[in-house]
Design an enzyme around this catalytic site. Sequence first.
Site, mmCIF file in Angstrom:
data_model
loop_
_atom_site.group_PDB
_atom_site.id
_atom_site.type_symbol
_atom_site.label_atom_id
_atom_site.label_comp_id
_atom_site.label_asym_id
_atom_site.label_seq_id
_atom_site.Cartn_x
_atom_site.Cartn_y
_atom_site.Cartn_z
ATOM 1 N N ASN A 32 72.286 -6.667 28.871
ATOM 2 C CA ASN A 32 71.713 -5.623 28.007
ATOM 3 C C ASN A 32 71.299 -4.379 28.804
ATOM 4 O O ASN A 32 70.799 -3.413 28.237
ATOM 5 C CB ASN A 32 70.538 -6.166 27.174
ATOM 6 C CG ASN A 32 69.344 -6.553 28.029
ATOM 7 O OD1 ASN A 32 69.307 -6.292 29.231
ATOM 8 N ND2 ASN A 32 68.349 -7.177 27.404
ATOM 9 N N ASP A 50 72.852 -8.066 23.951
ATOM 10 C CA ASP A 50 71.604 -8.785 24.158
ATOM 11 C C ASP A 50 71.739 -10.208 23.605
ATOM 12 O O ASP A 50 72.324 -10.401 22.528
ATOM 13 C CB ASP A 50 70.495 -8.040 23.416
ATOM 14 C CG ASP A 50 69.129 -8.443 23.904
ATOM 15 O OD1 ASP A 50 68.445 -7.576 24.475
ATOM 16 O OD2 ASP A 50 68.755 -9.624 23.718
ATOM 17 N N PHE A 72 72.209 -15.591 34.274
ATOM 18 C CA PHE A 72 71.249 -15.008 35.221
ATOM 19 C C PHE A 72 70.188 -14.152 34.536
ATOM 20 O O PHE A 72 69.275 -13.670 35.209
ATOM 21 C CB PHE A 72 71.998 -14.104 36.219
ATOM 22 C CG PHE A 72 72.934 -14.834 37.132
ATOM 23 C CD1 PHE A 72 72.497 -15.325 38.350
ATOM 24 C CD2 PHE A 72 74.266 -15.029 36.776
ATOM 25 C CE1 PHE A 72 73.362 -15.996 39.201
ATOM 26 C CE2 PHE A 72 75.140 -15.695 37.625
ATOM 27 C CZ PHE A 72 74.689 -16.183 38.846
ATOM 28 N N TYR A 140 56.159 -18.250 32.894
ATOM 29 C CA TYR A 140 57.484 -18.034 33.490
ATOM 30 C C TYR A 140 58.100 -19.375 33.896
ATOM 31 O O TYR A 140 59.210 -19.727 33.475
ATOM 32 C CB TYR A 140 57.377 -17.095 34.700
ATOM 33 C CG TYR A 140 58.631 -17.066 35.544
ATOM 34 C CD1 TYR A 140 59.826 -16.585 35.007
ATOM 35 C CD2 TYR A 140 58.636 -17.535 36.861
ATOM 36 C CE1 TYR A 140 60.988 -16.581 35.764
ATOM 37 C CE2 TYR A 140 59.795 -17.526 37.628
ATOM 38 C CZ TYR A 140 60.972 -17.052 37.070
ATOM 39 O OH TYR A 140 62.117 -17.062 37.820
ATOM 40 N N PHE A 168 64.473 -20.537 45.540
ATOM 41 C CA PHE A 168 63.183 -20.237 46.152
ATOM 42 C C PHE A 168 63.124 -18.704 46.240
ATOM 43 O O PHE A 168 63.251 -18.064 45.214
ATOM 44 C CB PHE A 168 63.010 -21.061 47.441
ATOM 45 C CG PHE A 168 62.591 -22.484 47.085
ATOM 46 C CD1 PHE A 168 63.436 -23.301 46.340
ATOM 47 C CD2 PHE A 168 61.330 -22.973 47.398
ATOM 48 C CE1 PHE A 168 63.036 -24.580 45.926
ATOM 49 C CE2 PHE A 168 60.926 -24.249 46.998
ATOM 50 C CZ PHE A 168 61.778 -25.042 46.268
ATOM 51 N N HIS A 188 58.930 -7.482 44.701
ATOM 52 C CA HIS A 188 59.228 -8.459 45.751
ATOM 53 C C HIS A 188 58.902 -7.924 47.141
ATOM 54 O O HIS A 188 59.076 -6.743 47.424
ATOM 55 C CB HIS A 188 60.700 -8.884 45.669
ATOM 56 C CG HIS A 188 60.998 -9.651 44.418
ATOM 57 N ND1 HIS A 188 61.793 -9.155 43.424
ATOM 58 C CD2 HIS A 188 60.546 -10.843 43.993
ATOM 59 C CE1 HIS A 188 61.844 -10.044 42.442
ATOM 60 N NE2 HIS A 188 61.089 -11.078 42.752
ATOM 61 N N LEU A 189 58.461 -8.849 47.974
ATOM 62 C CA LEU A 189 57.917 -8.468 49.276
ATOM 63 C C LEU A 189 58.878 -7.664 50.149
ATOM 64 O O LEU A 189 58.529 -6.574 50.620
ATOM 65 C CB LEU A 189 57.459 -9.744 50.016
ATOM 66 C CG LEU A 189 56.872 -9.508 51.404
ATOM 67 C CD1 LEU A 189 55.589 -8.700 51.321
ATOM 68 C CD2 LEU A 189 56.623 -10.841 52.113
ATOM 69 N N PHE A 207 48.893 -9.868 49.974
ATOM 70 C CA PHE A 207 48.071 -10.539 48.962
ATOM 71 C C PHE A 207 47.428 -11.804 49.541
ATOM 72 O O PHE A 207 47.981 -12.889 49.426
ATOM 73 C CB PHE A 207 48.914 -10.899 47.734
ATOM 74 C CG PHE A 207 49.479 -9.708 46.998
ATOM 75 C CD1 PHE A 207 48.791 -8.509 46.930
ATOM 76 C CD2 PHE A 207 50.707 -9.795 46.351
ATOM 77 C CE1 PHE A 207 49.305 -7.415 46.243
ATOM 78 C CE2 PHE A 207 51.230 -8.713 45.659
ATOM 79 C CZ PHE A 207 50.530 -7.516 45.602
HETATM 80 N N1 UDP Z 1 53.462 -10.436 48.535
HETATM 81 C C1 UDP Z 1 52.521 -9.622 49.161
HETATM 82 N N2 UDP Z 1 52.494 -8.297 48.827
HETATM 83 C C2 UDP Z 1 53.350 -7.743 47.919
HETATM 84 C C3 UDP Z 1 54.324 -8.575 47.304
HETATM 85 C C4 UDP Z 1 54.346 -9.931 47.633
HETATM 86 O O1 UDP Z 1 51.736 -10.084 49.987
HETATM 87 O O2 UDP Z 1 53.249 -6.539 47.654
HETATM 88 C C5 UDP Z 1 53.518 -11.879 48.877
HETATM 89 C C6 UDP Z 1 53.319 -12.793 47.686
HETATM 90 O O3 UDP Z 1 51.946 -13.031 47.492
HETATM 91 C C7 UDP Z 1 54.092 -14.030 48.131
HETATM 92 C C8 UDP Z 1 55.214 -13.483 48.995
HETATM 93 O O4 UDP Z 1 54.803 -12.161 49.361
HETATM 94 O O5 UDP Z 1 53.278 -14.846 48.954
HETATM 95 C C9 UDP Z 1 56.535 -13.388 48.271
HETATM 96 O O6 UDP Z 1 56.302 -12.746 47.029
HETATM 97 P P1 UDP Z 1 57.474 -12.190 46.131
HETATM 98 O O7 UDP Z 1 56.818 -11.457 44.973
HETATM 99 O O8 UDP Z 1 58.456 -11.442 46.953
HETATM 100 O O9 UDP Z 1 58.227 -13.476 45.593
HETATM 101 P P2 UDP Z 1 57.663 -14.750 44.767
HETATM 102 O O10 UDP Z 1 57.197 -15.727 45.821
HETATM 103 O O11 UDP Z 1 56.568 -14.298 43.888
HETATM 104 O O12 UDP Z 1 58.861 -15.228 44.048
#
Ligand code: UDP
Length: 325
Positions: A32, A50, A72, A140, A168, A188-189, A207
């Site tokens: 979509n 969609d 996906f 989720y 993962f 994502h980190l 975090f």
């Molecule tokens: N994380 C962080 N700061 C950010 C984004 C993510 O410290 O701005 C940490 C988050 O708490 C986790 C790891 O990075 O421990 C991976 O997070 P991400 O959101 O990339 O993937 P998830 O594990 O949520 O699928």
Amino acid sequence: MKVLVVGGAGYIGSHMVKLLGQQGCDVTVFDNLSFGHADAVLFGDLIVGDLADTEALEQLFETRIFDVVMHFASSILVGESVADPAKYYRNNFANTQNLLDVMVKHDVKHFIFSSTAAIFGEPQYTPIDEQHPKQPINPYGRSKWMVEQMLEDYDRAYGLKSICLRYFNACGADPDGELGERHDPETHLIPLVLQVATGQRRDITVFGQDYDTQDGTCIRDYIHVSDLSMAHWLAIQELFRYNQSKRFNLGNGQGFSVQQVIDICKDVTQKNIPVIYGARREGDPDVLVADARLAQNELGWQPKYPALQSIIEHAWQWEKKVHGK
Ligand code: UDP
């Protein structure tokens, strides 16, 4: 082979479409474009639609024949799922049921599903294998686990065979530099840290620094998106070979802390990355690492890019292309 890729314009889906195209498959993408990008579909036909639109689905299956369907498309933000569970049960569960029902009706009996480590909830042991209890702790994870359970029932009742792949931490980018992560908003980190390196963001907030890990930051299992795609390709062969429903965890089996990820990003980019140490994000377990031996043994899957350094190099190549520098 005729493959329908739902969500094929998204991050992982677009890498899959490239691999399928390279393998000579006849690919149809249904997306979509709410988060996907039309220009990320490098092979096959893109049909914009969609999963909530059952008429569009019906037309798709009336006009095309598919040997296998890959799914996906889903909403993926844990925090948002807590604030707006309706969106998650609708997008991830109800819309998947629409897809399965049209498959059953048109006698398409092979399905590959993007599942997640979030179905396990708080880890009871590590690394996490397929038998680990499934006690998701947010909507989720629950929406994905509900689909896995629905698939078991659809197999029993209608003979629909599925392989569920529990990712993962998917990351990295196409080694050729043609595709990569383009989420908006990005959460994502790795892409966030790399956006600090390109100057798109001022800093990265870690975090939580008080987790039960060596440096106090969370440990995750980062897996290259091209390795994930290859596991899906092998899963399709498995499905056709044995015609049995199976579930696999996909990771490298090695954990890296948030601090380690940032340090490797600094190394790869040779840029200064200002870090702010902030509060924990809700619902983050200390350690999430996959036991992916079943996928290795049964699918013959062997990650090609297990080193976090290469994962980040590919992501950096992409980030520079998209955001300059
Ligand atoms: N994380 C962080 N700061 C950010 C984004 C993510 O410290 O701005 C940490 C988050 O708490 C986790 C790891 O990075 O421990 C991976 O997070 P991400 O959101 O990339 O993937 P998830 O594990 O949520 O699928």
